[in-house]
Design a protein around this motif. Structure first.
Motif, PDB file in Angstrom:
ATOM      1  N   MET A   1     160.399 157.099  -6.341  1.00 41.46           N
ATOM      2  CA  MET A   1     159.556 157.786  -7.316  1.00 41.46           C
ATOM      3  C   MET A   1     159.509 159.267  -6.974  1.00 41.46           C
ATOM      4  SD  MET A   1     156.559 154.958  -7.117  1.00 41.46           S
ATOM      5  CE  MET A   1     156.990 154.534  -5.451  1.00 41.46           C
ATOM      6  N   ALA A   2     159.136 160.088  -7.947  1.00 43.82           N
ATOM      7  CA  ALA A   2     159.012 161.530  -7.731  1.00 43.82           C
ATOM      8  C   ALA A   2     157.537 161.922  -7.787  1.00 43.82           C
ATOM      9  CB  ALA A   2     159.796 162.299  -8.787  1.00 43.82           C
ATOM     10  N   ASP A   3     157.179 162.912  -6.959  1.00 43.14           N
ATOM     11  CA  ASP A   3     155.803 163.409  -7.012  1.00 43.14           C
ATOM     12  C   ASP A   3     155.696 164.501  -8.070  1.00 43.14           C
ATOM     13  OD1 ASP A   3     156.867 165.743  -5.914  1.00 43.14           O
ATOM     14  OD2 ASP A   3     155.825 165.547  -3.996  1.00 43.14           O
ATOM     15  N   ALA A   4     154.549 165.154  -8.146  1.00 43.62           N
ATOM     16  CA  ALA A   4     154.303 166.173  -9.165  1.00 43.62           C
ATOM     17  C   ALA A   4     155.211 167.392  -9.021  1.00 43.62           C
ATOM     18  CB  ALA A   4     152.841 166.613  -9.113  1.00 43.62           C
ATOM     19  N   HIS A   5     155.789 167.566  -7.827  1.00 46.46           N
ATOM     20  CA  HIS A   5     156.683 168.705  -7.588  1.00 46.46           C
ATOM     21  C   HIS A   5     158.153 168.326  -7.735  1.00 46.46           C
ATOM     22  CE1 HIS A   5     153.307 171.103  -6.227  1.00 46.46           C
ATOM     23  NE2 HIS A   5     152.913 170.062  -5.512  1.00 46.46           N
ATOM     24  N   GLY A   6     158.422 167.076  -8.081  1.00 44.04           N
ATOM     25  CA  GLY A   6     159.790 166.620  -8.274  1.00 44.04           C
ATOM     26  C   GLY A   6     160.461 166.104  -7.010  1.00 44.04           C
ATOM     27  N   ARG A   7     159.727 166.064  -5.898  1.00 45.82           N
ATOM     28  CA  ARG A   7     160.306 165.533  -4.654  1.00 45.82           C
ATOM     29  C   ARG A   7     160.331 164.015  -4.727  1.00 45.82           C
ATOM     30  NH1 ARG A   7     156.649 169.808  -1.855  1.00 45.82           N
ATOM     31  NH2 ARG A   7     155.123 168.321  -2.631  1.00 45.82           N
ATOM     32  N   VAL A   8     161.466 163.435  -4.352  1.00 46.20           N
ATOM     33  CA  VAL A   8     161.645 161.991  -4.461  1.00 46.20           C
ATOM     34  C   VAL A   8     161.394 161.332  -3.109  1.00 46.20           C
ATOM     35  CG1 VAL A   8     163.305 160.154  -4.987  1.00 46.20           C
ATOM     36  CG2 VAL A   8     163.281 162.247  -6.357  1.00 46.20           C
ATOM     37  N   GLY A   9     160.680 160.233  -3.139  1.00 47.51           N
ATOM     38  CA  GLY A   9     160.423 159.434  -1.952  1.00 47.51           C
ATOM     39  C   GLY A   9     160.372 157.977  -2.363  1.00 47.51           C
ATOM     40  N   TYR A  10     160.150 157.104  -1.400  1.00 43.41           N
ATOM     41  CA  TYR A  10     160.105 155.685  -1.742  1.00 43.41           C
ATOM     42  C   TYR A  10     158.980 154.972  -1.004  1.00 43.41           C
ATOM     43  CZ  TYR A  10     162.462 154.700   2.701  1.00 43.41           C
ATOM     44  OH  TYR A  10     162.786 154.614   4.027  1.00 43.41           O
ATOM     45  N   LEU A  11     158.583 153.852  -1.587  1.00 43.32           N
ATOM     46  CA  LEU A  11     157.636 152.914  -0.993  1.00 43.32           C
ATOM     47  C   LEU A  11     158.211 151.522  -1.161  1.00 43.32           C
ATOM     48  CD1 LEU A  11     154.219 154.142  -2.428  1.00 43.32           C
ATOM     49  CD2 LEU A  11     154.995 154.336  -0.070  1.00 43.32           C
ATOM     50  N   TYR A  12     157.874 150.636  -0.238  1.00 37.51           N
ATOM     51  CA  TYR A  12     158.307 149.251  -0.354  1.00 37.51           C
ATOM     52  C   TYR A  12     157.298 148.439  -1.140  1.00 37.51           C
ATOM     53  CZ  TYR A  12     162.162 149.694   2.928  1.00 37.51           C
ATOM     54  OH  TYR A  12     163.336 150.036   3.531  1.00 37.51           O
ATOM     55  N   SER A  13     157.807 147.496  -1.920  1.00 28.26           N
ATOM     56  CA  SER A  13     156.971 146.554  -2.661  1.00 28.26           C
ATOM     57  C   SER A  13     157.541 145.158  -2.465  1.00 28.26           C
ATOM     58  CB  SER A  13     156.975 146.903  -4.148  1.00 28.26           C
ATOM     59  OG  SER A  13     156.288 145.924  -4.900  1.00 28.26           O
ATOM     60  N   SER A  14     156.668 144.185  -2.364  1.00 30.93           N
ATOM     61  CA  SER A  14     157.135 142.801  -2.257  1.00 30.93           C
ATOM     62  C   SER A  14     157.442 142.216  -3.631  1.00 30.93           C
ATOM     63  CB  SER A  14     156.092 141.940  -1.542  1.00 30.93           C
ATOM     64  OG  SER A  14     154.884 141.960  -2.275  1.00 30.93           O
ATOM     65  N   LYS A  15     157.013 142.911  -4.677  1.00 34.99           N
ATOM     66  CA  LYS A  15     157.256 142.450  -6.044  1.00 34.99           C
ATOM     67  C   LYS A  15     158.361 143.285  -6.681  1.00 34.99           C
ATOM     68  CE  LYS A  15     152.473 141.069  -6.549  1.00 34.99           C
ATOM     69  NZ  LYS A  15     151.208 141.334  -7.204  1.00 34.99           N
ATOM     70  N   PRO A  16     159.253 142.637  -7.427  1.00 32.72           N
ATOM     71  CA  PRO A  16     160.330 143.401  -8.081  1.00 32.72           C
ATOM     72  C   PRO A  16     159.788 144.263  -9.215  1.00 32.72           C
ATOM     73  CG  PRO A  16     160.431 141.099  -8.721  1.00 32.72           C
ATOM     74  CD  PRO A  16     159.355 141.208  -7.684  1.00 32.72           C
ATOM     75  N   HIS A  17     160.359 145.431  -9.358  1.00 29.96           N
ATOM     76  CA  HIS A  17     160.048 146.340 -10.461  1.00 29.96           C
ATOM     77  C   HIS A  17     161.365 146.826 -11.042  1.00 29.96           C
ATOM     78  CE1 HIS A  17     155.712 146.754  -9.677  1.00 29.96           C
ATOM     79  NE2 HIS A  17     156.044 146.619  -8.399  1.00 29.96           N
ATOM     80  N   ALA A  18     161.326 147.279 -12.271  1.00 25.44           N
ATOM     81  CA  ALA A  18     162.523 147.780 -12.932  1.00 25.44           C
ATOM     82  C   ALA A  18     162.443 149.298 -13.060  1.00 25.44           C
ATOM     83  CB  ALA A  18     162.660 147.152 -14.317  1.00 25.44           C
ATOM     84  N   VAL A  19     163.607 149.916 -13.181  1.00 28.85           N
ATOM     85  CA  VAL A  19     163.663 151.362 -13.420  1.00 28.85           C
ATOM     86  C   VAL A  19     162.898 151.652 -14.712  1.00 28.85           C
ATOM     87  CG1 VAL A  19     165.198 153.279 -13.962  1.00 28.85           C
ATOM     88  CG2 VAL A  19     165.841 151.626 -12.205  1.00 28.85           C
ATOM     89  N   GLY A  20     162.040 152.646 -14.676  1.00 25.13           N
ATOM     90  CA  GLY A  20     161.232 153.005 -15.838  1.00 25.13           C
ATOM     91  C   GLY A  20     159.829 152.415 -15.821  1.00 25.13           C
ATOM     92  N   ASP A  21     159.591 151.419 -14.965  1.00 23.56           N
ATOM     93  CA  ASP A  21     158.236 150.870 -14.838  1.00 23.56           C
ATOM     94  C   ASP A  21     157.295 151.939 -14.301  1.00 23.56           C
ATOM     95  OD1 ASP A  21     159.098 148.387 -15.638  1.00 23.56           O
ATOM     96  OD2 ASP A  21     158.886 147.434 -13.674  1.00 23.56           O
ATOM     97  N   VAL A  22     156.049 151.904 -14.747  1.00 23.35           N
ATOM     98  CA  VAL A  22     155.021 152.798 -14.221  1.00 23.35           C
ATOM     99  C   VAL A  22     154.175 151.979 -13.256  1.00 23.35           C
ATOM    100  CG1 VAL A  22     153.023 154.220 -14.785  1.00 23.35           C
ATOM    101  CG2 VAL A  22     155.012 154.209 -16.303  1.00 23.35           C
ATOM    102  N   VAL A  23     154.119 152.422 -12.005  1.00 23.51           N
ATOM    103  CA  VAL A  23     153.347 151.719 -10.985  1.00 23.51           C
ATOM    104  C   VAL A  23     152.150 152.571 -10.568  1.00 23.51           C
ATOM    105  CG1 VAL A  23     155.284 150.368 -10.119  1.00 23.51           C
ATOM    106  CG2 VAL A  23     154.808 152.592  -9.119  1.00 23.51           C
ATOM    107  N   THR A  24     151.065 151.901 -10.200  1.00 26.08           N
ATOM    108  CA  THR A  24     149.877 152.583  -9.713  1.00 26.08           C
ATOM    109  C   THR A  24     149.928 152.601  -8.197  1.00 26.08           C
ATOM    110  OG1 THR A  24     148.605 151.823 -11.618  1.00 26.08           O
ATOM    111  CG2 THR A  24     147.353 152.579  -9.704  1.00 26.08           C
TER     112      THR A  24
END
Length: 77
Positions: A38-61
């Motif tokens: 995911m990208a933050d408000a400044h456009g920097r990309v980072g990642y987090l792990y999730s045990s649940k699958p998500h698709a590209v374009g999903d909005v996560v909280t």
């Protein structure tokens, strides 16, 4: 999560990579985790792990969750 979190932001998933965490002890099973980019408000990309699958374009909280006595950013929805 059980609701014990403080919501921080919502982010759009840019990419997803599947990782398998091998069991450390006999009798345990391997765990499939999903690396969500995911990208933050400044456009920097980072990642987090999730045990649940998500698709590209999903909005996560994302929210702050206590783990091992520390507040950490986690996917909460």
């Amino acid at each position: 999560m059980d609701g014990n979190f403080a919501p921080v932001m919502q982010c759009t998933v840019l990419s997803v990579a599947e990782d398998v965490f091998r069991a450390k002890k006999p009798g345990e099973t391997d765990r499939t985790m999903y690396r969500l980019y995911m990208a933050d408000a400044h456009g920097r990309v980072g990642y987090l792990y999730s045990s649940k699958p998500h698709a590209v374009g999903d909005v996560v909280t994302l929210g702050l969750a206590e783990r091992d006595g520390r507040l950490r950013l986690a996917v909460v929805g």
